[in-house]
Every structure is written in C-alpha cells, then in structure tokens.
Write a protein that holds these residues in place. Structure first.
Motif, PDB file in Angstrom:
ATOM      1  N   PRO A 120       0.815  -1.224   0.000  1.00 39.90           N
ATOM      2  CA  PRO A 120       0.000   0.000   0.000  1.00 39.90           C
ATOM      3  C   PRO A 120       0.844   1.267   0.000  1.00 39.90           C
ATOM      4  O   PRO A 120       0.519   2.239  -0.682  1.00 39.90           O
ATOM      5  CB  PRO A 120      -0.799  -0.104   1.300  1.00 39.90           C
ATOM      6  CG  PRO A 120      -0.750  -1.529   1.689  1.00 39.90           C
ATOM      7  CD  PRO A 120       0.500  -2.101   1.140  1.00 39.90           C
TER       8      PRO A 120
ATOM      9  N   PHE B 153       0.596   4.352  -2.718  1.00 43.73           N
ATOM     10  CA  PHE B 153       0.392   5.780  -2.485  1.00 43.73           C
ATOM     11  C   PHE B 153       1.415   6.595  -3.285  1.00 43.73           C
ATOM     12  O   PHE B 153       1.105   7.644  -3.838  1.00 43.73           O
ATOM     13  CB  PHE B 153       0.559   6.102  -0.991  1.00 43.73           C
ATOM     14  CG  PHE B 153      -0.636   5.725  -0.160  1.00 43.73           C
ATOM     15  CD1 PHE B 153      -1.897   6.182  -0.495  1.00 43.73           C
ATOM     16  CD2 PHE B 153      -0.504   4.936   0.969  1.00 43.73           C
ATOM     17  CE1 PHE B 153      -3.011   5.838   0.275  1.00 43.73           C
ATOM     18  CE2 PHE B 153      -1.599   4.585   1.743  1.00 43.73           C
ATOM     19  CZ  PHE B 153      -2.854   5.041   1.396  1.00 43.73           C
TER      20      PHE B 153
ATOM     21  N   ARG C 104      -7.346   0.211  -8.650  1.00 43.21           N
ATOM     22  CA  ARG C 104      -6.453   0.370  -7.488  1.00 43.21           C
ATOM     23  C   ARG C 104      -5.904   1.794  -7.428  1.00 43.21           C
ATOM     24  O   ARG C 104      -5.824   2.396  -6.360  1.00 43.21           O
ATOM     25  CB  ARG C 104      -5.288  -0.626  -7.591  1.00 43.21           C
ATOM     26  CG  ARG C 104      -5.726  -2.042  -7.298  1.00 43.21           C
ATOM     27  CD  ARG C 104      -4.518  -2.948  -7.148  1.00 43.21           C
ATOM     28  NE  ARG C 104      -3.780  -2.667  -5.936  1.00 43.21           N
ATOM     29  CZ  ARG C 104      -2.490  -2.933  -5.768  1.00 43.21           C
ATOM     30  NH1 ARG C 104      -1.804  -3.479  -6.747  1.00 43.21           N
ATOM     31  NH2 ARG C 104      -1.882  -2.657  -4.651  1.00 43.21           N
TER      32      ARG C 104
ATOM     33  N   LEU D 224      -8.628   3.998  -6.128  1.00 39.73           N
ATOM     34  CA  LEU D 224      -8.860   3.746  -4.697  1.00 39.73           C
ATOM     35  C   LEU D 224      -7.792   4.458  -3.857  1.00 39.73           C
ATOM     36  O   LEU D 224      -8.097   5.140  -2.874  1.00 39.73           O
ATOM     37  CB  LEU D 224      -8.807   2.238  -4.453  1.00 39.73           C
ATOM     38  CG  LEU D 224      -9.125   1.784  -3.049  1.00 39.73           C
ATOM     39  CD1 LEU D 224     -10.621   1.981  -2.782  1.00 39.73           C
ATOM     40  CD2 LEU D 224      -8.763   0.312  -2.862  1.00 39.73           C
ATOM     41  N   TYR D 225      -6.532   4.328  -4.281  1.00 36.64           N
ATOM     42  CA  TYR D 225      -5.456   4.935  -3.498  1.00 36.64           C
ATOM     43  C   TYR D 225      -5.441   6.464  -3.651  1.00 36.64           C
ATOM     44  O   TYR D 225      -4.998   7.164  -2.751  1.00 36.64           O
ATOM     45  CB  TYR D 225      -4.103   4.327  -3.884  1.00 36.64           C
ATOM     46  CG  TYR D 225      -3.875   3.016  -3.178  1.00 36.64           C
ATOM     47  CD1 TYR D 225      -3.291   2.979  -1.919  1.00 36.64           C
ATOM     48  CD2 TYR D 225      -4.298   1.808  -3.731  1.00 36.64           C
ATOM     49  CE1 TYR D 225      -3.117   1.786  -1.243  1.00 36.64           C
ATOM     50  CE2 TYR D 225      -4.132   0.608  -3.067  1.00 36.64           C
ATOM     51  CZ  TYR D 225      -3.539   0.596  -1.822  1.00 36.64           C
ATOM     52  OH  TYR D 225      -3.369  -0.587  -1.148  1.00 36.64           O
ATOM     53  N   SER D 226      -5.932   6.950  -4.776  1.00 36.59           N
ATOM     54  CA  SER D 226      -5.957   8.418  -4.915  1.00 36.59           C
ATOM     55  C   SER D 226      -7.013   9.023  -3.996  1.00 36.59           C
ATOM     56  O   SER D 226      -6.906  10.175  -3.603  1.00 36.59           O
ATOM     57  CB  SER D 226      -6.158   8.840  -6.376  1.00 36.59           C
ATOM     58  OG  SER D 226      -7.419   8.467  -6.805  1.00 36.59           O
ATOM     59  N   VAL D 227      -8.021   8.241  -3.639  1.00 40.30           N
ATOM     60  CA  VAL D 227      -8.995   8.708  -2.637  1.00 40.30           C
ATOM     61  C   VAL D 227      -8.403   8.509  -1.243  1.00 40.30           C
ATOM     62  O   VAL D 227      -8.383   9.422  -0.410  1.00 40.30           O
ATOM     63  CB  VAL D 227     -10.326   7.919  -2.757  1.00 40.30           C
ATOM     64  CG1 VAL D 227     -11.284   8.330  -1.643  1.00 40.30           C
ATOM     65  CG2 VAL D 227     -10.961   8.158  -4.120  1.00 40.30           C
ATOM     66  N   ALA D 228      -7.837   7.308  -1.024  1.00 32.86           N
ATOM     67  CA  ALA D 228      -7.376   6.958   0.326  1.00 32.86           C
ATOM     68  C   ALA D 228      -6.204   7.816   0.789  1.00 32.86           C
ATOM     69  O   ALA D 228      -6.033   8.038   1.980  1.00 32.86           O
ATOM     70  CB  ALA D 228      -6.984   5.489   0.350  1.00 32.86           C
ATOM     71  N   GLU D 229      -5.395   8.314  -0.157  1.00 33.04           N
ATOM     72  CA  GLU D 229      -4.210   9.077   0.280  1.00 33.04           C
ATOM     73  C   GLU D 229      -4.600  10.348   1.033  1.00 33.04           C
ATOM     74  O   GLU D 229      -3.811  10.890   1.795  1.00 33.04           O
ATOM     75  CB  GLU D 229      -3.315   9.429  -0.911  1.00 33.04           C
ATOM     76  CG  GLU D 229      -3.908  10.456  -1.817  1.00 33.04           C
ATOM     77  CD  GLU D 229      -2.851  11.208  -2.632  1.00 33.04           C
ATOM     78  OE1 GLU D 229      -1.660  11.032  -2.405  1.00 33.04           O
ATOM     79  OE2 GLU D 229      -3.279  11.982  -3.503  1.00 33.04           O
ATOM     80  N   ASN D 230      -5.832  10.819   0.820  1.00 34.34           N
ATOM     81  CA  ASN D 230      -6.270  12.025   1.526  1.00 34.34           C
ATOM     82  C   ASN D 230      -6.650  11.735   2.976  1.00 34.34           C
ATOM     83  O   ASN D 230      -6.852  12.650   3.762  1.00 34.34           O
ATOM     84  CB  ASN D 230      -7.489  12.628   0.824  1.00 34.34           C
ATOM     85  CG  ASN D 230      -7.117  13.149  -0.537  1.00 34.34           C
ATOM     86  OD1 ASN D 230      -6.326  14.077  -0.649  1.00 34.34           O
ATOM     87  ND2 ASN D 230      -7.647  12.544  -1.584  1.00 34.34           N
ATOM     88  N   LEU D 231      -6.757  10.466   3.298  1.00 31.81           N
ATOM     89  CA  LEU D 231      -7.242  10.107   4.635  1.00 31.81           C
ATOM     90  C   LEU D 231      -6.102   9.613   5.523  1.00 31.81           C
ATOM     91  O   LEU D 231      -6.157   8.525   6.083  1.00 31.81           O
ATOM     92  CB  LEU D 231      -8.332   9.027   4.523  1.00 31.81           C
ATOM     93  CG  LEU D 231      -9.479   9.358   3.581  1.00 31.81           C
ATOM     94  CD1 LEU D 231     -10.357   8.147   3.343  1.00 31.81           C
ATOM     95  CD2 LEU D 231     -10.307  10.508   4.157  1.00 31.81           C
TER      96      LEU D 231
ATOM     97  N   TYR E   6      -2.440   9.467   4.695  1.00 26.97           N
ATOM     98  CA  TYR E   6      -1.105   9.418   4.094  1.00 26.97           C
ATOM     99  C   TYR E   6      -0.544  10.833   3.868  1.00 26.97           C
ATOM    100  O   TYR E   6       0.601  11.125   4.229  1.00 26.97           O
ATOM    101  CB  TYR E   6      -1.163   8.655   2.763  1.00 26.97           C
ATOM    102  CG  TYR E   6       0.161   8.645   2.027  1.00 26.97           C
ATOM    103  CD1 TYR E   6       1.171   7.758   2.388  1.00 26.97           C
ATOM    104  CD2 TYR E   6       0.400   9.524   0.972  1.00 26.97           C
ATOM    105  CE1 TYR E   6       2.387   7.754   1.731  1.00 26.97           C
ATOM    106  CE2 TYR E   6       1.607   9.527   0.311  1.00 26.97           C
ATOM    107  CZ  TYR E   6       2.600   8.637   0.687  1.00 26.97           C
ATOM    108  OH  TYR E   6       3.802   8.645   0.034  1.00 26.97           O
TER     109      TYR E   6
END
Lengths: 473, 343
Positions: free
Chosen positions: A216, A220, A417, A420-427, A429
C-alpha cells in the motif's frame, strides 16, 4: 483563531488556482505534443550522425548485486553513440571486482580533468575490447561527488545521470535527447518520467512485466508520482519553470553542469539544487535556455516500502528543498529569474515549505474552533470535505491525463487500485507526509545547517563552450 | 458557510465528471487499441507478403478502409519504410499508394490545422513515391514554415530538389525560429540524396546556423566533393571553423594540413576550434604536424592538451617519440602523454 482559519482558506484558494492551472497547462502541453508528434522524423535524426553523443553516468556505492546487469542494459540502450561511465564511490563490497571480471577491464592511465572538484580517484579501468565503458574507482564522497567526477571524465557533450538501481526503457535516451536535437543551442537539460518498479518483474536489468506494487505504501507513491511528474512537471516545463529533474534520470549539457559548478555536496537535494543553480547561472549570464520535461521517456526505480525508509526519504527531499530555497533565496520573487524566480520557486516555498504548516495547523485549529463553537460542526465538515474533494480532483485529473496521453496502465484492475489509493491518500497518508516535512524543517533548524553556496568563476573553456553548439567534449 | 457547501457540491460534480471521463476515454481507447492492433497485424502481414511476393499481392481497395484502418496501414508502412532500401522500399511505398494513404495525406496537406499539414508532409516525404512529388511541391508554398520544411525534406529524400533557392529560404526561416533539428534533417536528406545541392545552400544561405549545419553534414557524410567548402569554412567564425576542421579530418583531406596547422597555432581562435584542428591533424596522419601538436600538449586549456596528445599518438613514430619524452614529466602534459600512449 478566525484569522488563522481565513489564512487557511486563502492558502487553499491559492493552492487550487496554481495546481488547477498546472493541470490545465499539462493537459494543453500533452495534447499539443500528441498532435505535433512527427511520425518518425526526429527519431531518424536522433539516430543520424548528427545526434549528440551521450555519456551515461552511473554513481554506484556497494552495488555488487546489480551493477553488472545495470551496465549491460545501459550498454544495450537504443542510441547511436553513448559511453557508460561507472563511478564506484569508495565501495567496500565487490562492485569494482564484479565490473572488472564481467567486462574484462584493465587498469588505465587517465588524467583527472580539472573542471569540477571531487574526491581523489584511486583507479581508472577500461575494457580490453571495444565496449564504450569506463570504471572510475574513487574515494567515498557521496552521490553528488560521484556525479561531479563522472561529469569530469565524460567524453561527450551530453551527460545522462542515472541511479545504479534504476532501469531505463530501451528508447528512453532517444526520447529524452529529442529536445537537444530540435533546439541544440537553447536546450540545456531534459528529464523524463520516473515510475515505480515495485511489483514489476525484472530480468537482466530490464522490466519484462509491468505491474503495480502490492505494498500500500508504494501504491500511495504511484499516485503521488503520477501527480508530480505528469501534471506538475509538464506544467512547469511549459513555462520554463521546471525546478527538478530527478537524479534518477536526467540529461544535461555537460558545459551547463560545469558552468553551474556541478552538483553541490552540501545539500540533500543535489538534483533540485543543480537545476535551480542552472536557472540562476543562465539568467545571470544572460543566456537564452530551455529546461524541458519530456513526459514520454520512462525510468523505473524502486520506491521505499517501509515507513522508516519512506520517512527518511521524505525528510531528505524536504531538507534538500529547504536548503535549495535558502541558498538561492535572492531568486525568489525576482523578475530577473523569470518563471523560476516569479512562479515555480515561490510556489515551492508556499506549497512545499509553508503549506504543510498551514494545512496541519488548519486541521488542528478547525477542530478546536468546531469544539469551542467558533465555527459549527457542519462548517468544519464542509471544509474538510472541500480539502479531500480537491485532493481527489487533482489525483483524478492526473490519472485522466495519464490515461489519455499514454494509457500506461491498461488493466481495469490497475485503474481501480489507482483510483482507490488516490482517494485513500487524503485520509492519513498526505497528513503523515506533511508531518515528516515539518520534521525535516525542525531538524534543519536545530542543526543550523543553512549553508551558503558559493560559485567559482567561469573558466574560458566553459564560457566558450556555453556560447557554442559544439559543446564541451 | 453556504458557499463552502456549494463548492463542495461543485467538486463532487467535478469528481464524478472526471470519473465518467476516465471510464469513457478508457473504453474508447481500449476499443480503438484493439481495432488498431487487429488492423496493424493484418497490414504487417500484407507488407511482408508484398515484400516477398511483389506486386502480385494486392493492396486493399481504398474505399474498403476506414480512417482508423488507413492510419494503421500508414503507420505499419512507415515503420517498414524507415528500415528498407531500394526495390523493397518501392514495393511498400506502392502498397501505401494503392491503399489510398498518399491520397489521404495529400488531402490532409490542404487541411486547416498546421500540425496536421506538417504530419502529412512528413508522411509523404517518408513514402517518397512518384505520386507524392506534386503534393509536396505544392506544400513548399504553405504559410507555415514547419510544413514547408517537412515538404522540402520530403522532396530532398526523393532527390527532387528543383529549386535550391527556395530550399535555402525555407531552411533560413526555420533556423530563425530555432528549429535547427528540423533544418539538420533537411540538410542531411539533401546530403544523402542530392549532395551536389549542398553547395548552393551553403553559399546562398543568410543564416550562419544553416551554414554550420551544411558544413557538419559534409563532414559527417564524408562528402569529398565539397572539401572546398570545408577549406573555406575553416576561415569562418569559431563555430563554423570547428565543424570544418572536424569535417576535414573525417574526409581525410591531406592538402589541408597547412591550414589546420595555422588554426592550431592561432591564439585568436577559441580552444574548441584548436582542439578540433588537432584532432583532424591526428586523423590526417601527416608527421609535419608533430611540432605544432607538441606545443599544444603544453597548452593552457585542458581539452586542447588532450586533443593534442591523442593526435600525436596517431602520427606514428615521430608523434609517439614526443609523447614518450613528455610522459616522464610530472606535469599535466606528462599525464596526457601517458594516457595517450596507454589508449
């Protein structure tokens, strides 16, 4: 508290304007590049006798595991005239012995050229056969010191710096050299895309199967690289304000590197510092020049997969940025340095140095403001959503750009993927990487490491060479 | 507060729009890629068959091809043409002509977009069949210099340069816009296909950049018939003289030894001109150059000393004797001499 919140909003608006602008500039630039791509014309010229020969400089410290495969793949690159200059930077493992054995090298007498300072050379080795390869065994002085030594020993007017563990795609040099062929007098540097090799299958120094990383943390970084390389660098290049050509893969006019006194050994970010110094030198010499980002040539490199390694890397990068901005602070907001002084350096200062403070402070102050009733919880959540949504817009924009221009991730599962990671990186990372940036600032502040950088005068050789298309050999 | 919510709503719309754009672009691109791959494979097979079987292998009728298929035929054909020569090249060019590629690109030469016209001129220049002459000649009058340049290069590739004067004007205009790479392509094509025309370009050009490129091409292509230009250029500015010196060495013009020696000895010349002259003297191999090169070995600039040492190593026993006598010295010259003897 209200003032701080207003400052955060102002920062956010400025961030949105600059980064949306860069995204649009990149989009325009890529569309134009696709339209004007001449079928094979420039490629033919790059393969012609008029193509500028290139010295590929490979600094290596304790790289016995992969150096031979790396050099083999560099020697086989698609370009009419190259030499490979390997610098063993005081390696204590078998790097030198492996090279000698694999390429049948013999000791040779070569006087050390005087253009750039570096640690003493212990030995020079050349092949017994006709391979265009030279191995310099020198005392340990770090990567920047090795790249200076490599520049000195390079025989050709263009020098390409590449990390020993990076992998160039077969036609990367041809593509990176095209700006030098198109406009040989003004082009002084070009850089290409760095992609993350984690997850790819690599055989004999070549990427044989392209996959996204499983880790993961590396994923990122894939999203970050997409944004940084495709959107930001293409955008800055369009206004000749590019400040970074990655040390993992960059092509320079040798005389421009020498005119700028080579890589600084006093900074963590020698690649950025050199490019900024080249901007400064060229403007102060009153020379027209171009520093170009070419989004097509690809260099693969390993990204850190552990938190500690990533933290170390980010601290080094941030420290390099701070040192560079400090050393060249007179360029900031100075119209003499055009786009570099008026746009890209201020942007770097505001968004990379001050930005993390404002952003993290903004989160903290907003939480306190919401808890104390200065702002309503609804407003707080709305602002938070704004920051996250804009982060997503930027990442998605970069993904759309990449997909339209190159389609390098053809599998739907890859795209899912990345999204997904481009959304998750704001939370989380992004906030953590901001913290590491602050940490670098703190360490530098406490360590008092704000060195100054002085330049030597230009020798006659370098002045003549800079004014000439012939270049220094 | 409301305004923040409006911005949030707008950003949600933007995110959704980007997602839709991404999916749409991707689906279309994948469909296009698949169709292109199929078409390309078909045309590559056809090209291979035409190379083996000659004109007996028919091209697809132009009316049966979609724009995408014609593009695939064009790209497959051009990739092959770059690698081919002589009769085989003609066969592939004829195939492209029969498949309607030449007509389509000639049509594109009349389109509104300069980038499209330039690309068409490039393609026609690469196909270089007799049917491409007329469209390319017409494109020499195009209002965009890049299109004129691509057309001139195409005609040069065909050896069809009727009017060196207009070719020179086009090269000058392009050099003025810093398009030196494209000018170099034109001059290279002229040098390879119609070398006699280079002299006219050299003498008529008003651009020092164009003249430098002509001199470099004469040297790189070893065009012995133009040695007079190289000799004359040796008296030109430093940029021109450096290229001329290099060219004289590559061509092997032994009669230029004296002129090159004069350049080596001229303190008013830049170091890179003198270094280039030393290298050329080494290539010519005339022992008369030994004394001048021995002096260069002790010169002020590092690249001049290196060039002199390497040249001396090529001058036979007399040159090597100088290097051996210098090699014992603990000086920069001594180190260069050791390196030259060792190389």
């Amino acid at each position: 508290m209200k003032i701080y919140l207003a400052l955060t909003v102002a920062y956010f608006v400025a961030f949105a304007i600059v980064h949306t602008g860069l995204l649009l500039l990149a989009w325009r630039q890529l569309r134009r590049a696709a339209r004007v791509a001449s079928v094979t014309a420039l490629r033919r010229t790059v393969r012609s006798p008029l193509a500028p020969p290139i010295s590929i400089i490979v600094p290596a410290y304790n790289e016995e595991a992969g150096i031979v495969d790396s050099v083999r793949s560099l020697l086989a690159l698609d370009y009419p005239s190259t030499e490979v200059v390997v610098l063993s930077d005081g390696s204590t493992d078998g790097t030198v012995e492996q090279m000698i054995e694999a390429f049948d090298l013999r000791p040779a007498h070569r006087p050390t050229p005087p253009f750039l300072d570096h640690r003493p050379v212990r030995g020079v080795y050349v092949p017994r056969g006709r391979l265009k390869l030279i191995l310099i065994d020198k005392e340990n002085g770090g990567k920047a010191d090795s790249m200076n030594a490599g520049t000195n020993f390079a025989r050709f007017p263009l020098v390409c710096f590449i990390d020993a563990d990076s992998i160039l795609e077969q036609d990367a040099l041809v593509k990176a050299a095209i700006p030098f062929v198109e406009d040989p007098l003004r082009t002084i540097a070009s850089g290409g895309v760095i992609r993350i090799a984690n997850g790819c299958r690599i055989s004999r120094g070549r990427v044989v199967e392209k996959n996204l990383p499983r880790s993961p943390l590396a994923m990122f970084q894939v999203v970050e690289y997409l944004r940084a390389f495709l959107a930001a660098r293409t955008g800055w290049s369009a206004v000749n304000g590019l400040l970074i050509i990655s040390g993992a893969f960059g092509l320079f006019r040798k005389d421009a590197v020498i005119a700028a006194d080579g890589f600084s050994t006093d900074t963590m970010g020698e690649d950025m510092e050199l490019v900024v110094r080249i901007h400064r030198t060229m403007r102060e010499l009153g020379r027209e020049y171009r520093i170009v980002y070419v989004p097509d040539p690809v260099c693969w490199t390993e990204a850190p997969e552990s938190v500690n390694n990533l933290r170390g890397q980010r601290r080094r990068w941030q420290q390099g940025t701070l040192e560079t901005l400090w050393a060249h602070r007179r360029m900031l907001f100075n119209p003499r340095y055009r786009a570099a002084g008026l746009l890209s350096m201020p942007s770097m200062l505001i968004f990379e140095v001050i930005g993390p403070i404002i952003e993290l402070g903004g989160y903290a102050v907003s939480i306190v403001a919401a808890l104390t009733g200065v702002i309503s919880v609804g407003t707080f959540l709305a602002f938070l959503a704004l920051a996250f949504l804009y982060g997503m817009v930027l990442s998605l924009g970069a993904v759309v750009l990449e997909d339209t221009a190159f389609g390098r991730n053809p599998r739907w599962s890859d795209l899912r993927r990345i999204l997904l990671y481009s959304v998750a990186e704001n939370l989380g990372y992004r906030q953590v990487t901001h913290l590491w940036k602050l940490e670098a600032f703190w360490r530098l502040w406490r360590g008092g490491g704000w060195g100054t950088m002085e330049r030597k005068g230009l020798s006659r050789e370098v002045q003549d060479s800079l004014a000439s298309e012939v270049g220094m050999r | 507060m409301d305004s923040v919510r409006y911005v949030d709503a707008a950003l949600i719309v933007v995110v959704l729009a980007l997602l839709v754009a991404l999916v749409t672009v991707r689906v279309r691109a994948q469909r296009r890629r698949t169709r292109l791959a199929v078409a390309r494979e078909r045309f590559e097979t056809l090209i291979a068959a035409r190379l083996v079987g000659g004109e007996g292998v028919p091209a697809p009728p132009p009316a049966d091809l979609s724009a995408l298929e014609r593009g695939a035929l064009r790209d497959a054909g051009i990739d092959a043409l770059v690698e081919l020569r002589g009769r085989e090249r003609e066969r592939v060019a004829a195939l492209l002509e029969e498949g309607g590629v030449v007509d389509a690109e000639a049509q594109a030469l009349r389109s509104a977009g300069p980038d499209r016209r330039r690309r068409a001129a490039d393609v026609l220049g690469l196909i270089a069949s007799p049917a491409t002459h007329e469209p390319l000649r017409a494109a020499l009058e195009d209002r965009d210099v890049r299109v004129r340049l691509a057309a001139a290069r195409g005609l040069a590739e065909l050896g069809q340069v009727d009017d060196e004067w207009s070719t020179t004007l086009i090269a000058d205009a392009a050099a003025y816009e810093h398009r030196l790479g494209a000018v170099a392509e034109l001059v290279l094509a002229l040098g390879a296909r119609a070398p006699a025309r280079l002299a006219s370009v050299y003498f008529n050009s008003g651009s020092s950049e164009v003249r430098r490129i002509v001199v470099a091409v004469i040297g790189e292509l070893r065009l012995g018939q133009h040695v007079g230009i190289l000799r004359e250029a040796l008296d030109g500015d430093d940029e021109l003289a450096a290229r001329a010196a290099r060219g004289l060495g590559l061509v092997g013009d032994v009669e230029s030894t004296e002129s090159l020696l004069a350049v080596v000895r001229d303190p008013g010349r830049s170091w890179f001109v003198r270094a280039a002259a030393s290298t050329a003297l080494g290539q010519l191999g005339d022992p008369a150059a030994v004394d001048a090169l021995a002096a260069e070995l002790r010169a002020g600039e590092w690249p001049r000393r290196r060039a002199a040492a390497e040249a001396l190593a090529r001058l036979g026993p007399a040159g090597k004797a100088v290097l051996r006598s210098t090699a014992g010295l603990e000086t920069e010259a001594g180190r260069h001499a050791v390196a030259a003897l060792d190389a």
